[in-house]
Write a protein that holds these residues in place. Structure first.
Motif, PDB file in Angstrom:
ATOM      1  N   GLU A  10       0.836  -1.203   0.000  1.00 51.77           N
ATOM      2  CA  GLU A  10       0.000   0.000   0.000  1.00 51.77           C
ATOM      3  C   GLU A  10       0.866   1.246   0.000  1.00 51.77           C
ATOM      4  OE1 GLU A  10      -3.845   0.043   2.570  1.00 51.77           O
ATOM      5  OE2 GLU A  10      -2.363  -1.210   3.599  1.00 51.77           O
ATOM      6  N   ARG A  16      -2.007   2.354  -7.708  1.00 53.60           N
ATOM      7  CA  ARG A  16      -3.089   3.318  -7.923  1.00 53.60           C
ATOM      8  C   ARG A  16      -3.148   3.863  -9.348  1.00 53.60           C
ATOM      9  NH1 ARG A  16      -7.368   2.839  -4.835  1.00 53.60           N
ATOM     10  NH2 ARG A  16      -6.911   2.902  -2.622  1.00 53.60           N
ATOM     11  N   ASP A 156      -9.092  -5.480 -10.928  1.00 53.18           N
ATOM     12  CA  ASP A 156      -9.125  -4.165 -10.268  1.00 53.18           C
ATOM     13  C   ASP A 156      -7.713  -3.591 -10.131  1.00 53.18           C
ATOM     14  OD1 ASP A 156     -11.843  -3.751  -9.931  1.00 53.18           O
ATOM     15  OD2 ASP A 156     -11.863  -4.136  -7.778  1.00 53.18           O
ATOM     16  N   VAL A 161      -7.371   0.058  -8.600  1.00 53.65           N
ATOM     17  CA  VAL A 161      -8.424  -0.057  -7.586  1.00 53.65           C
ATOM     18  C   VAL A 161      -8.028  -1.117  -6.558  1.00 53.65           C
ATOM     19  CG1 VAL A 161     -10.862  -0.645  -7.204  1.00 53.65           C
ATOM     20  CG2 VAL A 161     -10.193   0.636  -9.252  1.00 53.65           C
ATOM     21  N   MET A 162      -8.154  -0.770  -5.283  1.00 54.40           N
ATOM     22  CA  MET A 162      -7.879  -1.709  -4.196  1.00 54.40           C
ATOM     23  C   MET A 162      -9.211  -2.281  -3.699  1.00 54.40           C
ATOM     24  SD  MET A 162      -4.569  -1.646  -3.924  1.00 54.40           S
ATOM     25  CE  MET A 162      -4.079  -2.259  -2.310  1.00 54.40           C
ATOM     26  N   TYR A 164     -10.500  -2.628  -0.832  1.00 62.27           N
ATOM     27  CA  TYR A 164     -11.206  -1.876   0.213  1.00 62.27           C
ATOM     28  C   TYR A 164     -11.893  -0.621  -0.316  1.00 62.27           C
ATOM     29  CZ  TYR A 164      -6.434   0.073   0.485  1.00 62.27           C
ATOM     30  OH  TYR A 164      -5.205   0.595   0.190  1.00 62.27           O
ATOM     31  N   ASP A 165     -11.605  -0.239  -1.565  1.00 60.45           N
ATOM     32  CA  ASP A 165     -12.323   0.887  -2.184  1.00 60.45           C
ATOM     33  C   ASP A 165     -13.811   0.557  -2.332  1.00 60.45           C
ATOM     34  OD1 ASP A 165      -9.835   2.090  -2.419  1.00 60.45           O
ATOM     35  OD2 ASP A 165      -9.638   1.662  -4.561  1.00 60.45           O
ATOM     36  N   HIS A 166     -14.149  -0.743  -2.365  1.00 59.21           N
ATOM     37  CA  HIS A 166     -15.540  -1.183  -2.554  1.00 59.21           C
ATOM     38  C   HIS A 166     -16.312  -1.309  -1.233  1.00 59.21           C
ATOM     39  CE1 HIS A 166     -14.829  -2.153  -6.786  1.00 59.21           C
ATOM     40  NE2 HIS A 166     -13.758  -2.833  -6.437  1.00 59.21           N
ATOM     41  N   SER A 169     -17.949   2.514   3.662  1.00 55.93           N
ATOM     42  CA  SER A 169     -17.178   3.138   4.745  1.00 55.93           C
ATOM     43  C   SER A 169     -18.026   3.440   5.982  1.00 55.93           C
ATOM     44  CB  SER A 169     -16.490   4.408   4.247  1.00 55.93           C
ATOM     45  OG  SER A 169     -17.455   5.321   3.767  1.00 55.93           O
TER      46      SER A 169
END
Length: 185
Positions: A10, A16, A156, A161-162, A164-166, A169
């Motif tokens: 990360e 990214r 992804d 795209v990671m 956890y972006d999905h 929140s």
């Protein structure tokens, strides 16, 4: 041999950014890289080898996770129905997907993420992927459930795209609308 030291974590910019298409036919070095990525996954799932080289078990790996911004992924796993998936793919694309969603009730993990990220990752339950395989053949895969999740996670990565972006929140464990967990079959 690829080890955990080769996998970027990360914060690395390659995770990214959108990876670049691979020119076809692929160069020999790209084919070799895909073979090494696939071998890493097999090694990571072999208890003895994994322990010896301190590998975290993985089912998929995308070239950007090695800091290489090319549209290539490797997957190696057995789904909940004992179907084996073992592919090195060039320029994979999701060409269609279902409206119905699915997710892993245990959440997702990633070789580039050294922490647990709690929450459901909603994804289409069924997808169709086109790609060029390691032998240069054009292939079309119809995937559902766990297999669909693994392929989407890796694709992804090619788009920056990671997983956890999905995740929602505000409520990470809220069951996604129109979704069923795929690992409770």
């Amino acid at each position: 041999m690829i080890t955990m030291d080769d996998i970027v974590r990360e914060g690395h910019p390659a995770l990214r950014e959108r990876a670049e298409e691979v020119s076809l036919p692929p160069a020999q070095e790209e084919i070799e890289l895909l073979k090494e990525m696939l071998q890493f996954l097999k090694n990571s799932q072999d208890e003895e080898i994994a322990q010896k080289y301190k590998l975290r078990a993985g089912v998929g790996l995308a070239a950007p996770q090695l800091g290489i911004k090319k549209r290539m992924i490797a997957v190696h796993f057995v789904d909940f129905h004992d179907n084996e998936y073992s592919y090195g793919l060039i320029n994979p694309k999701v060409v269609s997907h279902s409206v119905e969603k699915t997710y892993l009730s245990s959440g997702e993990g990633c070789l580039s993420v050294d922490r647990e990220v709690p929450g459901y990752v909603p994804r289409p339950a069924r997808i169709t992927v086109t790609a060029t395989d390691i032998d240069g053949n054009d292939i079309k895969l119809r995937l559902k459930g766990y297999a669909a999740i693994v392929f989407q996670h890796e694709i992804d990565h090619l788009n920056g795209v990671m997983f956890y972006d999905h995740i929602n929140s505000k409520n990470p464990f809220e069951a996604p609308e129109n979704a069923n967990p795929c690992d409770v079959e």
